[in-house]
Write a protein that holds these residues in place. Sequence first.
Motif, mmCIF file in Angstrom:
data_model
loop_
_atom_site.group_PDB
_atom_site.id
_atom_site.type_symbol
_atom_site.label_atom_id
_atom_site.label_comp_id
_atom_site.label_asym_id
_atom_site.label_seq_id
_atom_site.Cartn_x
_atom_site.Cartn_y
_atom_site.Cartn_z
ATOM 1 N N ARG A 6 4.325 17.405 -12.393
ATOM 2 C CA ARG A 6 2.925 17.302 -11.979
ATOM 3 C C ARG A 6 2.555 18.470 -11.061
ATOM 4 N N TRP B 62 4.386 -4.342 -12.777
ATOM 5 C CA TRP B 62 3.773 -3.032 -12.577
ATOM 6 C C TRP B 62 4.418 -2.314 -11.398
ATOM 7 N N PRO C 273 -4.586 12.506 -11.394
ATOM 8 C CA PRO C 273 -3.304 12.566 -10.680
ATOM 9 C C PRO C 273 -2.504 11.291 -10.933
ATOM 10 N N LEU C 274 -1.232 11.342 -10.548
ATOM 11 C CA LEU C 274 -0.319 10.247 -10.875
ATOM 12 C C LEU C 274 -0.759 8.886 -10.321
ATOM 13 N N ALA C 275 -1.123 8.832 -9.037
ATOM 14 C CA ALA C 275 -1.418 7.530 -8.425
ATOM 15 C C ALA C 275 -2.641 6.851 -9.037
ATOM 16 N N PRO C 276 -3.762 7.538 -9.171
ATOM 17 C CA PRO C 276 -4.897 6.882 -9.824
ATOM 18 C C PRO C 276 -4.561 6.418 -11.249
ATOM 19 N N ARG C 277 -3.755 7.205 -11.940
ATOM 20 C CA ARG C 277 -3.413 6.803 -13.303
ATOM 21 C C ARG C 277 -2.586 5.523 -13.285
ATOM 22 N N LEU C 278 -1.639 5.445 -12.392
ATOM 23 C CA LEU C 278 -0.850 4.210 -12.264
ATOM 24 C C LEU C 278 -1.734 3.042 -11.820
ATOM 25 N N GLY C 279 -2.673 3.325 -10.943
ATOM 26 C CA GLY C 279 -3.590 2.280 -10.498
ATOM 27 C C GLY C 279 -4.406 1.730 -11.654
ATOM 28 N N GLN D 255 -3.549 1.776 -14.763
ATOM 29 C CA GLN D 255 -2.638 0.991 -15.605
ATOM 30 C C GLN D 255 -2.400 -0.394 -15.024
ATOM 31 N N SER D 256 -2.307 -0.473 -13.708
ATOM 32 C CA SER D 256 -2.149 -1.777 -13.070
ATOM 33 C C SER D 256 -3.315 -2.694 -13.422
#
Lengths: 190, 190
Positions: B185, B168, A148-154, A156-157
Amino acid sequence: MELSPLAGALLGLIGQEPRSGYALRKVFATTPMGVFSDSPGSIYPALKRLAGNGLIAARVENARTLRPRKVYELTAGGRNALGRWLAQPVTRDLVTDGFDLAMLRFVFMPDVLGYAATVDFVAALEAELTRHIADLEHFHRAHAREMPLAPRLGLQSGIEGFRAHARWAARARRTLARPAARERRREKQR
Amino acid sequence: MELSPLAGALLGLIGQEPRSGYALRKVFATTPMGVFSDSPGSIYPALKRLAGNGLIAARVENARTLRPRKVYELTAGGRNALGRWLAQPVTRDLVTDGFDLAMLRFVFMPDVLGYAATVDFVAALEAELTRHIADLEHFHRAHAREMPLAPRLGLQSGIEGFRAHARWAARARRTLARPAARERRREKQR
DNA sequence: GAGACCATGTAATCGGTTACATGATTCA
DNA sequence: TGAATCATGTAACCGATTACATGGTCTC
């Protein structure tokens, strides 16, 4: 005989110059160091333990007052323990669980182990960071699609944070290795 | 009633789908999550505490065997506690003592509090990081002259790390705010 | 039948945090 | 005289880590 981060910080600071518990608290309270608590309940018991292990010894000022001031300095054993703590090999954990611990060791290293060892340490950090980044990128390639979007952004962080550390290490290594910088500094200190 | 980071992580994961202790350990062992220990002595007592506080409840499988498998799910109280944990205001500590905790909350946030709250959270992180960077730069300007080389480099490492987080946050905020990304999504997940 | 993996737990230890407690000195 | 700063400690608590302990199941 493994030093905690707090114990290492205290030993390193006392190694720079003898200090009292209060002076150590002030360092933690007023400089962006390691983010240790400056509460008395944190520092005085830690100093007591270090003294109990014979790594530091107190020179007491204003004895026989209610609260005599205790200025601690390193014992031979303490200097030794600090050296071994700083000389520990660079592990994956050191670069992953908070870079603060690595920076703490880095700050005290030149005075205790010398410049050559410090350059090696930074080079080892850089290498380990590079490996860790590769592993994270591998994980990202393998799983980004289904995340999902949030874990993926996490994720990347995390990757970008480690890249920043790696860039810093590369630059610090070059700065430290430049003999001119060392000489100029040495001159200044006279 | 303050949740520890581990408790928050467990609650968040169980909130996604009911899980056993072993399944939770596997998450910590195989994904780059929060760097929690996957040791049994860490997770089982934590689950016990959460169950004792009524935040999770176990559905027991294979009862009356020696080691019945316990699949935990959130209670109403647990979902509530998770929501309050995620909704805590962004403090200076949150961005300074390890960004991991902030990322942990970020990852679970959209599902529990929704996208709007998550965007606000990231914006708050960005603002707090900007303030903190300004403070560190102020300290650097004030003291860099008199600082030895290693501490100065250490401070720079800190500043650059926080800058990476801030970049970020800015990018994540824009990504999250773009409605198209959310819609695409959402479509995919059907 | 051996080894990897599934699966859950306890006991001892240890150190950090919070809150509590005390009192001197200095400066406005 | 009252506030800030100097200065050191203890006690209770809590939770994370390590090591220990047990045994089932699946696959080669």
